[in-house]
Design a protein around this motif. Structure first.
Motif, mmCIF file in Angstrom:
data_model
loop_
_atom_site.group_PDB
_atom_site.id
_atom_site.type_symbol
_atom_site.label_atom_id
_atom_site.label_comp_id
_atom_site.label_asym_id
_atom_site.label_seq_id
_atom_site.Cartn_x
_atom_site.Cartn_y
_atom_site.Cartn_z
ATOM 1 N N SER A 1 0.833 -1.192 0.000
ATOM 2 C CA SER A 1 0.000 0.000 0.000
ATOM 3 C C SER A 1 0.869 1.243 0.000
ATOM 4 O O SER A 1 1.906 1.290 0.660
ATOM 5 C CB SER A 1 -0.914 0.022 1.234
ATOM 6 N N ARG B 1 -1.118 -4.658 5.662
ATOM 7 C CA ARG B 1 -0.502 -4.295 4.386
ATOM 8 C C ARG B 1 0.925 -3.810 4.612
ATOM 9 O O ARG B 1 1.203 -3.150 5.612
ATOM 10 C CB ARG B 1 -1.301 -3.173 3.717
ATOM 11 N N ASP C 1 -3.330 -2.532 -2.166
ATOM 12 C CA ASP C 1 -4.564 -2.216 -1.453
ATOM 13 C C ASP C 1 -4.368 -0.853 -0.806
ATOM 14 O O ASP C 1 -3.633 -0.729 0.174
ATOM 15 C CB ASP C 1 -4.848 -3.279 -0.391
#
Length: 192
Positions: free
Chosen positions: A60, A140, A181
């Motif tokens: 991310s 993440r 993400d």
């Protein structure tokens, strides 16, 4: 990849699920020699991890201030107390050193003068954490831990991770499919 000024073409990789350490081949390494510059390596293992023993964490670029984070790695000053690490250093390749995790929160996410996005965080890191992930509360990878600095007057420390956006760019440029993400990661209940 370089270690003590010498080019390294392979590294030992250990994991709790390996029966023994594996020799990983360094496919690509980049280090510009400057603090805050790219410092990544792509390592190929001789045999892939079984799917039931691995979890692929998404990357991310989102690194909001005050987000809770975990730094994972093998800091030598803490591993000196791990008997498995001692065995590993003595060439027992079946030894399984324990990964050390520390927590903190994101303090800032500036872009350095060289254009590198970084994440400044409060999770303890030290030599041995470099190259380890900085993981947010949603699981993440938001950066790769790389260096710290100490303010001499107050002894306040700042810990830095190379930002997830640059990690994604690097991997894509090398032809890897990257799972990302960037959805919001809400704070845990009770923390606002």
């Amino acid at each position: 990849m370089h270690l003590n000024g010498k080019r390294v073409q392979s590294v030992l990789v250990t994991n709790a699920h390996f029966g023994t350490a594996q020799t990983g081949k360094v496919l690509k390494a980049t280090r510009d020699g400057n603090v805050g510059g790219r410092d990544y390596a792509i390592i190929q293992l001789p045999a892939p991890m079984p799917a039931d023993k691995m979890a692929l964490l998404p990357l991310s670029a989102k690194a909001d201030v005050r987000t809770l984070v975990i730094a994972a790695g093998y800091p030598g000053h803490l591993l000196q107390f791990d008997p498995e690490f001692k065995k590993f250093k003595e060439n027992d390749l079946t030894a399984k050193p324990r990964i050390i995790m520390s927590d903190g929160s994101i303090q800032g996410n500036p872009t350095l003068e060289n254009g590198m996005p970084v994440v400044i965080h409060g999770a303890e890191i030290s030599p041995g954490n470099s190259g380890g992930p900085l993981i947010d509360d949603c699981g993440r990878i938001i950066g790769i831990n790389t260096f710290g600095s100490l303010e001499e007057q107050t002894f306040r420390t700042a810990r830095f991770a190379l930002g997830g956006a640059d990690v994604v760019d690097f991997l894509k440029a090398e032809g890897f499919e990257v799972k990302t993400d960037d959805a919001a990661c809400p704070p845990p209940a009770g923390r606002r």
